[in-house]
Design a protein around this motif. Structure first.
Motif: not given
Length: 422
Positions: A367-371
């Motif tokens: 999720d952090v990488a995607f954001a």
């Protein structure tokens, strides 16, 4: 020199002896939480010139009448301290509105505290009721402030997970037995946010009654965050816990102007509570912030007397924006969870096979990488799901978007999402 070293040189009063002691300069509490991820994503949106669908502030004008009321209050020299617990005009307006919408008569002199936004109202309430060893029940995913609020006030949080909808026609749910197991002799309160940020869940009467029964059984407060009370869809209705039998004396209602009147920067909120609890909240509020901005309180008194047509129009406007962003996100490849209230959409990003393959984000959760990828490469800011959970891994396949934006903003997001590939 002091800031770079944990050692203090201490001069003893006895014969001028000198001793070196190790002393921590920072509270251990702050080590248990990070800065706001939501506000961080807004900064990243500015850094990368991205469309900000992360932070829940409207980018369209506030109602002209409300702005004019604030301007007139300033011109009329309502610029000094209001009464610490709130200007009488605003407290009277809250009494009138709460009575009209929820059928409850409250005492403006003994049961209302005006604060610097609902965030301070929540913090003041927590500090006013929590003692060492107290526990507080929190549904997750939760608004990211609730965890730090519990830590700062000294409470031990007990988290209860809500499960995502299985399809478009189902709701976020929680296990009643799991919630019951979270309560016990040390439970001081449960925090209830309805309509809910980030999920958009609107708690049903059946669910509220079950929560009520637990609060009564364990003699616990229900601290209700009702900031999105007028942003409702699909025929849902807002019910304050204070309406339920047995809860009038054990409910603390948190609310404010930010969302309903599109003035998130004004920071005018309030806590409604029984007289004895209000006394404690007022003491904390007084020494925490003294008081909210006087001219903005005056404008708030006018805003809260808006006709029902204003609130109906607000919900209708946001319903259209909800459908707009749902369509955009679905077309872009997201699994979307349709909200019944508030102005956020939680999504599942499991279908996306990147950015795990991008070495720049190899050390980050999905999720952090995607954001980060989304804001840097696509030009759209969202909030990683992990910021809404106690265990970050529980939100690793989710991100949140907001639709409290003008059409030009949503159109710009739609155009940029065209670059995104599943």
């Amino acid at each position: 020199m002091v800031a770079n070293s944990p050692s203090l040189l201490i001069i003893s009063p006895n014969m001028g002896d000198v001793a070196t002691q190790t002393k921590s300069f920072l509270s251990g509490k702050v080590a248990h939480f990070t800065e706001s991820v939501i506000r961080e994503m807004t900064r990243k949106a500015m850094m990368y010139d991205a469309v900000n669908l992360a932070q829940g502030f409207p980018d369209f004008p506030a109602p002209a009448e409300i702005k004019r009321a604030a301007q007139e209050a300033i011109a009329a020299d309502i610029n000094q301290y209001a009464i610490t617990w709130g200007a009488k005009a605003l407290r009277d307006s809250i009494v009138e509105k709460f009575g009209r919408t929820q059928g409850i008569r409250i005492d403006p002199e003994r049961e209302i505290t005006i604060c610097c936004g609902s965030t301070e109202a929540m913090m003041s309430a927590m500090l006013a009721i929590i003692n060492p060893g107290d526990e507080i029940v929190v549904f997750e995913p939760f608004y990211e402030n609730y965890g730090p609020d519990a830590i700062l006030s000294g409470a031990a949080p007990r988290f209860v997970k809500m499960k995502p909808p299985k399809d478009e026609n189902s709701e976020w749910t929680f296990d009643f037995d799991e919630l019951a197991a979270a309560f016990g002799p040390n439970t001081k309160a449960i925090i209830l946010n309805t309509p809910n940020n980030p999920t958009g869940k609107v708690f049903t009467l059946h669910e509220l009654e079950f929560i009520r029964d637990l609060c009564v059984k364990w003699n616990a407060y229900c601290v209700t965050d009702e900031i999105y009370e007028h942003i409702l869809y699909d025929g849902t209705g807002h019910i304050t816990m204070a309406r339920l039998e047995g809860m009038r004396e054990r409910t603390i209602v948190i609310n404010g102007m930010s969302k309903t009147y599109s003035v998130t920067g004004w920071r005018v909120g309030w806590a409604i509570a029984p007289p004895e609890t209000t006394q404690a909240i007022r003491k904390v509020h007084d020494f925490l912030t003294v008081g909210a901005a006087a001219p903005l309180q005056q404008a708030g008194a006018m805003a809260l007397r808006s006709p029902q047509s204003y609130y109906d129009g607000l919900a209708t406007t946001y319903a259209k924006k909800r459908e707009r962003l749902l369509k955009i996100l679905t077309s872009a490849g997201f699994t979307v969870y349709k909200p019944r209230g508030a102005y956020y959409i939680m999504t599942d990003i499991s279908r996306f096979k990147f950015p795990e393959t991008d070495p720049r984000f190899a050390s980050e959760s999905k999720d952090v990488a995607f954001a980060k990828y989304l804001v840097q490469e696509i030009g759209i800011a969202c909030v990683p799901g992990s910021s809404f959970y106690n265990d970050p891994q529980d939100g690793a396949s989710q991100v949140r978007f907001t639709f409290c934006k003008k059409e030009e903003t949503l159109a710009a997001a739609e155009a940029r999402f065209a670059k995104l590939r599943v």
